[in-house]
Write a protein that holds these residues in place. Structure first.
Motif, PDB file in Angstrom:
ATOM      1  N   TYR A  23       0.829  -1.207   0.000  1.00  0.00           N
ATOM      2  CA  TYR A  23       0.000   0.000   0.000  1.00  0.00           C
ATOM      3  C   TYR A  23       0.863   1.256   0.000  1.00  0.00           C
ATOM      4  O   TYR A  23       0.590   2.210  -0.730  1.00  0.00           O
ATOM      5  CB  TYR A  23      -0.941  -0.018   1.209  1.00  0.00           C
ATOM      6  CG  TYR A  23      -1.680   1.261   1.410  1.00  0.00           C
ATOM      7  CD1 TYR A  23      -2.747   1.595   0.594  1.00  0.00           C
ATOM      8  CD2 TYR A  23      -1.311   2.154   2.412  1.00  0.00           C
ATOM      9  CE1 TYR A  23      -3.439   2.776   0.771  1.00  0.00           C
ATOM     10  CE2 TYR A  23      -1.991   3.330   2.604  1.00  0.00           C
ATOM     11  CZ  TYR A  23      -3.055   3.648   1.779  1.00  0.00           C
ATOM     12  OH  TYR A  23      -3.726   4.820   1.957  1.00  0.00           O
ATOM     13  N   VAL A  28       2.362   1.772  -3.482  1.00  0.00           N
ATOM     14  CA  VAL A  28       1.362   2.275  -4.431  1.00  0.00           C
ATOM     15  C   VAL A  28       1.068   3.748  -4.149  1.00  0.00           C
ATOM     16  O   VAL A  28       1.011   4.576  -5.071  1.00  0.00           O
ATOM     17  CB  VAL A  28       0.084   1.421  -4.369  1.00  0.00           C
ATOM     18  CG1 VAL A  28      -1.062   2.079  -5.108  1.00  0.00           C
ATOM     19  CG2 VAL A  28       0.348   0.035  -4.931  1.00  0.00           C
ATOM     20  N   ALA A  45       1.753   7.046  -6.658  1.00  0.00           N
ATOM     21  CA  ALA A  45       0.744   8.043  -7.029  1.00  0.00           C
ATOM     22  C   ALA A  45       1.172   9.443  -6.606  1.00  0.00           C
ATOM     23  O   ALA A  45       0.993  10.418  -7.360  1.00  0.00           O
ATOM     24  CB  ALA A  45      -0.600   7.684  -6.412  1.00  0.00           C
ATOM     25  N   TRP A  70      -4.969  14.626 -20.435  1.00  0.00           N
ATOM     26  CA  TRP A  70      -5.104  13.179 -20.243  1.00  0.00           C
ATOM     27  C   TRP A  70      -3.896  12.596 -19.516  1.00  0.00           C
ATOM     28  O   TRP A  70      -4.027  11.664 -18.733  1.00  0.00           O
ATOM     29  CB  TRP A  70      -5.319  12.469 -21.579  1.00  0.00           C
ATOM     30  CG  TRP A  70      -6.687  12.706 -22.107  1.00  0.00           C
ATOM     31  CD1 TRP A  70      -7.033  13.482 -23.168  1.00  0.00           C
ATOM     32  CD2 TRP A  70      -7.901  12.189 -21.575  1.00  0.00           C
ATOM     33  NE1 TRP A  70      -8.394  13.478 -23.324  1.00  0.00           N
ATOM     34  CE2 TRP A  70      -8.952  12.685 -22.361  1.00  0.00           C
ATOM     35  CE3 TRP A  70      -8.209  11.357 -20.507  1.00  0.00           C
ATOM     36  CZ2 TRP A  70     -10.286  12.378 -22.112  1.00  0.00           C
ATOM     37  CZ3 TRP A  70      -9.543  11.046 -20.263  1.00  0.00           C
ATOM     38  CH2 TRP A  70     -10.554  11.556 -21.065  1.00  0.00           C
ATOM     39  N   PHE A 105      -4.166  10.215 -16.094  1.00  0.00           N
ATOM     40  CA  PHE A 105      -3.733   8.819 -16.040  1.00  0.00           C
ATOM     41  C   PHE A 105      -2.394   8.607 -15.355  1.00  0.00           C
ATOM     42  O   PHE A 105      -2.094   7.488 -14.927  1.00  0.00           O
ATOM     43  CB  PHE A 105      -3.684   8.230 -17.452  1.00  0.00           C
ATOM     44  CG  PHE A 105      -5.036   7.954 -18.012  1.00  0.00           C
ATOM     45  CD1 PHE A 105      -5.825   6.944 -17.486  1.00  0.00           C
ATOM     46  CD2 PHE A 105      -5.533   8.711 -19.061  1.00  0.00           C
ATOM     47  CE1 PHE A 105      -7.082   6.698 -17.988  1.00  0.00           C
ATOM     48  CE2 PHE A 105      -6.791   8.476 -19.568  1.00  0.00           C
ATOM     49  CZ  PHE A 105      -7.575   7.458 -19.033  1.00  0.00           C
ATOM     50  N   PRO A 161      -1.093   9.344 -12.308  1.00  0.00           N
ATOM     51  CA  PRO A 161      -1.071   8.744 -10.970  1.00  0.00           C
ATOM     52  C   PRO A 161      -1.458   7.264 -10.975  1.00  0.00           C
ATOM     53  O   PRO A 161      -0.903   6.476 -10.208  1.00  0.00           O
ATOM     54  CB  PRO A 161      -2.096   9.571 -10.180  1.00  0.00           C
ATOM     55  CG  PRO A 161      -2.158  10.871 -10.893  1.00  0.00           C
ATOM     56  CD  PRO A 161      -1.945  10.547 -12.342  1.00  0.00           C
ATOM     57  N   TRP A 162      -2.377   6.876 -11.839  1.00  0.00           N
ATOM     58  CA  TRP A 162      -2.774   5.467 -11.924  1.00  0.00           C
ATOM     59  C   TRP A 162      -1.634   4.614 -12.481  1.00  0.00           C
ATOM     60  O   TRP A 162      -1.352   3.525 -11.967  1.00  0.00           O
ATOM     61  CB  TRP A 162      -4.023   5.307 -12.794  1.00  0.00           C
ATOM     62  CG  TRP A 162      -5.207   5.986 -12.203  1.00  0.00           C
ATOM     63  CD1 TRP A 162      -5.699   7.217 -12.555  1.00  0.00           C
ATOM     64  CD2 TRP A 162      -6.011   5.523 -11.132  1.00  0.00           C
ATOM     65  NE1 TRP A 162      -6.777   7.517 -11.768  1.00  0.00           N
ATOM     66  CE2 TRP A 162      -6.996   6.493 -10.889  1.00  0.00           C
ATOM     67  CE3 TRP A 162      -6.010   4.369 -10.366  1.00  0.00           C
ATOM     68  CZ2 TRP A 162      -7.963   6.353  -9.904  1.00  0.00           C
ATOM     69  CZ3 TRP A 162      -6.982   4.222  -9.382  1.00  0.00           C
ATOM     70  CH2 TRP A 162      -7.933   5.200  -9.161  1.00  0.00           C
ATOM     71  N   LEU A 163      -0.986   5.100 -13.515  1.00  0.00           N
ATOM     72  CA  LEU A 163       0.145   4.371 -14.093  1.00  0.00           C
ATOM     73  C   LEU A 163       1.296   4.270 -13.097  1.00  0.00           C
ATOM     74  O   LEU A 163       1.936   3.225 -12.959  1.00  0.00           O
ATOM     75  CB  LEU A 163       0.617   5.051 -15.373  1.00  0.00           C
ATOM     76  CG  LEU A 163      -0.353   5.023 -16.546  1.00  0.00           C
ATOM     77  CD1 LEU A 163       0.134   5.940 -17.660  1.00  0.00           C
ATOM     78  CD2 LEU A 163      -0.518   3.616 -17.060  1.00  0.00           C
ATOM     79  N   ALA A 191       1.066   4.377  -9.841  1.00  0.00           N
ATOM     80  CA  ALA A 191       0.692   3.485  -8.739  1.00  0.00           C
ATOM     81  C   ALA A 191       0.999   2.039  -9.111  1.00  0.00           C
ATOM     82  O   ALA A 191       1.529   1.274  -8.299  1.00  0.00           O
ATOM     83  CB  ALA A 191      -0.794   3.655  -8.404  1.00  0.00           C
ATOM     84  N   VAL A 192       0.701   1.669 -10.345  1.00  0.00           N
ATOM     85  CA  VAL A 192       1.030   0.315 -10.815  1.00  0.00           C
ATOM     86  C   VAL A 192       2.543   0.138 -10.862  1.00  0.00           C
ATOM     87  O   VAL A 192       3.068  -0.910 -10.473  1.00  0.00           O
ATOM     88  CB  VAL A 192       0.396   0.055 -12.197  1.00  0.00           C
ATOM     89  CG1 VAL A 192       0.884  -1.257 -12.789  1.00  0.00           C
ATOM     90  CG2 VAL A 192      -1.126   0.058 -12.081  1.00  0.00           C
ATOM     91  N   GLY A 252       7.375   6.687  -9.129  1.00  0.00           N
ATOM     92  CA  GLY A 252       6.294   7.469  -9.733  1.00  0.00           C
ATOM     93  C   GLY A 252       6.772   8.780 -10.303  1.00  0.00           C
ATOM     94  O   GLY A 252       6.314   9.217 -11.363  1.00  0.00           O
ATOM     95  N   TRP A 283       8.619   8.131 -13.705  1.00  0.00           N
ATOM     96  CA  TRP A 283       7.969   7.254 -14.682  1.00  0.00           C
ATOM     97  C   TRP A 283       8.100   7.827 -16.048  1.00  0.00           C
ATOM     98  O   TRP A 283       8.138   7.193 -17.044  1.00  0.00           O
ATOM     99  CB  TRP A 283       6.513   6.971 -14.311  1.00  0.00           C
ATOM    100  CG  TRP A 283       5.530   7.995 -14.716  1.00  0.00           C
ATOM    101  CD1 TRP A 283       5.140   9.075 -14.024  1.00  0.00           C
ATOM    102  CD2 TRP A 283       4.796   8.022 -15.939  1.00  0.00           C
ATOM    103  NE1 TRP A 283       4.214   9.779 -14.723  1.00  0.00           N
ATOM    104  CE2 TRP A 283       3.982   9.163 -15.916  1.00  0.00           C
ATOM    105  CE3 TRP A 283       4.737   7.200 -17.047  1.00  0.00           C
ATOM    106  CZ2 TRP A 283       3.121   9.518 -16.948  1.00  0.00           C
ATOM    107  CZ3 TRP A 283       3.881   7.558 -18.088  1.00  0.00           C
ATOM    108  CH2 TRP A 283       3.089   8.702 -18.022  1.00  0.00           C
TER     109      TRP A 283
END
Length: 112
Positions: free
Chosen positions: A23, A26, A30, A57, A61, A63-65, A67-68, A109, A112
């Motif tokens: 957690y 992740v 983010a 866009w 996206f 923060p989601w990318l 996080a992964v 993050g 990235w």
């Protein structure tokens, strides 16, 4: 909280250390992407003055990318394929281990 509901763990049981560490990774990913987004937004709007709708866009996206990506870096650390020191953070019994995972996630993050 939310982590207990997702993991379906009763409120009186302690969360597994591996889940808490994942957690933090992740969350760090983010947060790192959010920080990078602020830096990038400032550069495009204030410095270069070339911001357009297509950039939006990326801010949605990212923060989601990230996080992964933070989760993947966590998995690499747990598997022993990525090593920063001679000891594992997961074996540390102190309060600094979650901060280590948060910072590693943040750096992954942000970069990235």
């Amino acid at each position: 909280g939310l982590l207990r509901e997702v993991a379906r763990i009763a409120g009186d049981r302690e969360l597994p250390a591996l889940l808490v560490a994942a957690y933090h990774s992740v969350l760090g990913g983010a947060l790192g992407a959010g920080a990078l987004g602020m830096v990038s937004f400032h550069k495009h709007v204030s410095v270069k003055r070339e911001f357009d709708n297509a950039h939006g866009w990326g801010y949605v996206f990212a923060p989601w990318l990230a996080a992964v990506l933070g989760l993947m870096v966590f998995a690499l650390l747990q598997a022993g394929l990525l090593v920063f020191s001679g000891t594992s953070l997961s074996s540390a019994k102190s309060d600094t281990a979650p901060l280590g995972y948060l910072s590693i996630g943040f750096l992954s993050g942000f970069g990235w």
